[in-house]
Design a protein around this motif. Sequence first.
Motif, PDB file in Angstrom:
ATOM      1  N   GLN B  78      21.223  11.539 -37.924  1.00 28.63           N
ATOM      2  CA  GLN B  78      20.346  11.341 -36.764  1.00 28.63           C
ATOM      3  C   GLN B  78      21.083  11.555 -35.445  1.00 28.63           C
ATOM      4  O   GLN B  78      20.449  11.735 -34.400  1.00 28.63           O
ATOM      5  N   ALA B  79      22.412  11.552 -35.482  1.00 27.38           N
ATOM      6  CA  ALA B  79      23.198  11.801 -34.269  1.00 27.38           C
ATOM      7  C   ALA B  79      23.731  13.227 -34.209  1.00 27.38           C
ATOM      8  O   ALA B  79      24.369  13.611 -33.224  1.00 27.38           O
ATOM      9  N   GLN B  80      23.457  14.022 -35.242  1.00 26.34           N
ATOM     10  CA  GLN B  80      24.083  15.349 -35.304  1.00 26.34           C
ATOM     11  C   GLN B  80      23.674  16.242 -34.132  1.00 26.34           C
ATOM     12  O   GLN B  80      24.525  16.768 -33.406  1.00 26.34           O
ATOM     13  N   MET B  81      22.370  16.429 -33.932  1.00 27.36           N
ATOM     14  CA  MET B  81      21.922  17.385 -32.914  1.00 27.36           C
ATOM     15  C   MET B  81      22.294  16.932 -31.506  1.00 27.36           C
ATOM     16  O   MET B  81      22.755  17.741 -30.698  1.00 27.36           O
ATOM     17  N   VAL B  82      22.120  15.654 -31.222  1.00 26.59           N
ATOM     18  CA  VAL B  82      22.428  15.178 -29.863  1.00 26.59           C
ATOM     19  C   VAL B  82      23.925  15.319 -29.592  1.00 26.59           C
ATOM     20  O   VAL B  82      24.344  15.660 -28.473  1.00 26.59           O
ATOM     21  N   THR B  83      24.731  15.120 -30.619  1.00 19.72           N
ATOM     22  CA  THR B  83      26.180  15.277 -30.448  1.00 19.72           C
ATOM     23  C   THR B  83      26.538  16.752 -30.248  1.00 19.72           C
ATOM     24  O   THR B  83      27.334  17.102 -29.360  1.00 19.72           O
ATOM     25  N   LEU B  84      25.930  17.614 -31.071  1.00 21.75           N
ATOM     26  CA  LEU B  84      26.192  19.055 -30.914  1.00 21.75           C
ATOM     27  C   LEU B  84      25.828  19.514 -29.502  1.00 21.75           C
ATOM     28  O   LEU B  84      26.569  20.269 -28.866  1.00 21.75           O
ATOM     29  N   LYS B  85      24.665  19.046 -29.016  1.00 21.34           N
ATOM     30  CA  LYS B  85      24.239  19.442 -27.668  1.00 21.34           C
ATOM     31  C   LYS B  85      25.241  18.979 -26.616  1.00 21.34           C
ATOM     32  O   LYS B  85      25.494  19.681 -25.636  1.00 21.34           O
ATOM     33  N   SER B  86      25.820  17.799 -26.837  1.00 25.55           N
ATOM     34  CA  SER B  86      26.719  17.223 -25.829  1.00 25.55           C
ATOM     35  C   SER B  86      28.074  17.920 -25.793  1.00 25.55           C
ATOM     36  O   SER B  86      28.801  17.807 -24.812  1.00 25.55           O
ATOM     37  N   ILE B  87      28.438  18.630 -26.857  1.00 22.42           N
ATOM     38  CA  ILE B  87      29.784  19.230 -26.885  1.00 22.42           C
ATOM     39  C   ILE B  87      29.782  20.766 -26.909  1.00 22.42           C
ATOM     40  O   ILE B  87      30.833  21.376 -26.726  1.00 22.42           O
ATOM     41  N   LYS B  88      28.619  21.360 -27.108  1.00 21.22           N
ATOM     42  CA  LYS B  88      28.585  22.826 -27.311  1.00 21.22           C
ATOM     43  C   LYS B  88      29.339  23.582 -26.209  1.00 21.22           C
ATOM     44  O   LYS B  88      30.135  24.479 -26.498  1.00 21.22           O
ATOM     45  N   ASP B  89      29.114  23.195 -24.956  1.00 22.01           N
ATOM     46  CA  ASP B  89      29.726  23.937 -23.853  1.00 22.01           C
ATOM     47  C   ASP B  89      31.233  23.713 -23.760  1.00 22.01           C
ATOM     48  O   ASP B  89      31.913  24.385 -22.979  1.00 22.01           O
ATOM     49  N   HIS B  90      31.737  22.764 -24.538  1.00 17.54           N
ATOM     50  CA  HIS B  90      33.173  22.475 -24.510  1.00 17.54           C
ATOM     51  C   HIS B  90      33.903  23.161 -25.656  1.00 17.54           C
ATOM     52  O   HIS B  90      35.108  22.979 -25.821  1.00 17.54           O
ATOM     53  N   LEU B  91      33.176  23.907 -26.449  1.00 14.45           N
ATOM     54  CA  LEU B  91      33.790  24.636 -27.569  1.00 14.45           C
ATOM     55  C   LEU B  91      34.077  26.067 -27.163  1.00 14.45           C
ATOM     56  O   LEU B  91      33.444  26.609 -26.254  1.00 14.45           O
ATOM     57  N   ASN B  92      35.031  26.665 -27.874  1.00 14.05           N
ATOM     58  CA  ASN B  92      35.446  28.017 -27.493  1.00 14.05           C
ATOM     59  C   ASN B  92      35.880  28.828 -28.718  1.00 14.05           C
ATOM     60  O   ASN B  92      36.964  29.382 -28.760  1.00 14.05           O
ATOM     61  N   GLY B  93      35.027  28.806 -29.759  1.00 11.91           N
ATOM     62  CA  GLY B  93      35.319  29.625 -30.939  1.00 11.91           C
ATOM     63  C   GLY B  93      36.214  28.961 -31.967  1.00 11.91           C
ATOM     64  O   GLY B  93      36.688  29.610 -32.908  1.00 11.91           O
ATOM     65  N   GLU B  94      36.450  27.652 -31.805  1.00 12.17           N
ATOM     66  CA  GLU B  94      37.324  26.954 -32.757  1.00 12.17           C
ATOM     67  C   GLU B  94      36.667  26.814 -34.138  1.00 12.17           C
ATOM     68  O   GLU B  94      35.458  26.965 -34.288  1.00 12.17           O
ATOM     69  N   ILE B  95      37.496  26.461 -35.121  1.00 18.68           N
ATOM     70  CA  ILE B  95      36.968  26.057 -36.434  1.00 18.68           C
ATOM     71  C   ILE B  95      36.306  24.699 -36.254  1.00 18.68           C
ATOM     72  O   ILE B  95      36.905  23.768 -35.692  1.00 18.68           O
ATOM     73  N   PHE B  96      35.079  24.600 -36.725  1.00 12.55           N
ATOM     74  CA  PHE B  96      34.279  23.385 -36.546  1.00 12.55           C
ATOM     75  C   PHE B  96      33.874  22.894 -37.937  1.00 12.55           C
ATOM     76  O   PHE B  96      33.068  23.530 -38.610  1.00 12.55           O
ATOM     77  N   VAL B  97      34.443  21.793 -38.370  1.00  8.42           N
ATOM     78  CA  VAL B  97      34.181  21.277 -39.711  1.00  8.42           C
ATOM     79  C   VAL B  97      33.024  20.287 -39.650  1.00  8.42           C
ATOM     80  O   VAL B  97      33.110  19.273 -38.954  1.00  8.42           O
ATOM     81  N   ASP B  98      31.964  20.594 -40.364  1.00  4.39           N
ATOM     82  CA  ASP B  98      30.817  19.675 -40.389  1.00  4.39           C
ATOM     83  C   ASP B  98      30.897  18.829 -41.653  1.00  4.39           C
ATOM     84  O   ASP B  98      30.917  19.361 -42.766  1.00  4.39           O
ATOM     85  N   ALA B  99      30.953  17.519 -41.479  1.00  2.00           N
ATOM     86  CA  ALA B  99      31.035  16.596 -42.618  1.00  2.00           C
ATOM     87  C   ALA B  99      29.757  15.775 -42.764  1.00  2.00           C
ATOM     88  O   ALA B  99      29.740  14.751 -43.448  1.00  2.00           O
ATOM     89  N   THR B 100      28.687  16.250 -42.132  1.00  2.00           N
ATOM     90  CA  THR B 100      27.426  15.499 -42.139  1.00  2.00           C
ATOM     91  C   THR B 100      26.769  15.536 -43.513  1.00  2.00           C
ATOM     92  O   THR B 100      26.730  16.576 -44.157  1.00  2.00           O
TER      93      THR B 100
END
Lengths: 222, 222
Positions: B78-100
């Motif tokens: 339930q926190a996945q999308m809101v968290t993704l929205k809050s950090i998307k602009d701070h990412l820059n092509g890194e490896i992103f491991v989803d453990a959801t």
Amino acid sequence: MKIAIIGGTGDQGLGLALRFAKIGEHVIVGSRDLKKAESAVDLMKNLLDTNNLPNVTAMTNQDAALEGDIIILTVPLQAQMVTLKSIKDHLNGEIFVDATSPLEGCLGGKATRYVDLWEGSAAERSAEFLKEKAIVVSAFCNISASSLTSIKENVECDCLVSGDNHDANLTVMELAEKISGIKAVECGALENARIVEKLTPLLINLNIRNKIKNAGIRITNL
Amino acid sequence: MKIAIIGGTGDQGLGLALRFAKIGEHVIVGSRDLKKAESAVDLMKNLLDTNNLPNVTAMTNQDAALEGDIIILTVPLQAQMVTLKSIKDHLNGEIFVDATSPLEGCLGGKATRYVDLWEGSAAERSAEFLKEKAIVVSAFCNISASSLTSIKENVECDCLVSGDNHDANLTVMELAEKISGIKAVECGALENARIVEKLTPLLINLNIRNKIKNAGIRITNL
């Protein structure tokens, strides 16, 4: 206890028949075609290196369903409903083990993908159709046919068992653990087959990726 | 390599942070609230029995995403999308491991059931949303938080890794195997997370049934 294997001439069914025959269980190999069932029993004699398998009988699927004390369904998904329809009237409240995996490969797609069934799982599909004619238990769908037919080796895979009747689950678990190497794990209600059946395409995927035929799973820390 | 754990104050995130901190990796514990992240680092010091963890830093999720060389998302569904929205602009092509894990429990239902996501899996949901901002890899969703936080014991569970970028998968596998006891298994494309994520509610079910907290899985015969 007579174990009737419906679709006993396919790899999975033949593998189970071999394992149970080897330890002296009374096995009925069922097929749509009696001659195919008889050929499968001949093949079993070759693989078990014996001329005599008095504890193994070939029958049509209908006769196998009528004679068996416990029924195991091992047909591909596309044959599940037609087979259930052909044997329903020959069942009489027995334990009915569904080993069907809902592989996309059964619909012309990939064996490494599952398809979603309306009932949630292949086992629930059997239960919905068979109603009071059987007590459906999901089991054996993750055990590779190759492991089962390699009769000199242990089967290095847990048998995840799901069903709404705890006593029936226990009976199936006891049966599964007669196969050398198998540990049975009760997963609760039949609805859990939704998860367990979906593991099979992952194991097929790992087989392909690793050029093996017998990837299995073990639950740890139990 | 700086490992940023987004949602690092939850059980799963804290467990991973502990394991990586223990072996000297540079860990960033991220939280929506910097004070919570700082408290989590204090808790880590207690659990690792040290006053000094120079390799562990507390940050907001945004700063953690900006600073991390590899990002691990460990928040409930339930926190996945809101968290993704809050950090998307701070990412820059890194490896992103989803453990959801897509547990029905995240929607007021049972943690022993999954929910079907439109994208197929939580990891594919991340990939669809993050697009070119990250290389999404599915991993760690089957590893119990209890196993991770029991830092003196081996983690008796395989880490099933799925992702569309093989090199990124290898990087995550290497990282996972730094945790004592974990064996990493590559499962192929990201779509396989659809199966792997669904295993988590089964393991939770087995935990409840067997009154344990650390049921895991091993793939056999690899």
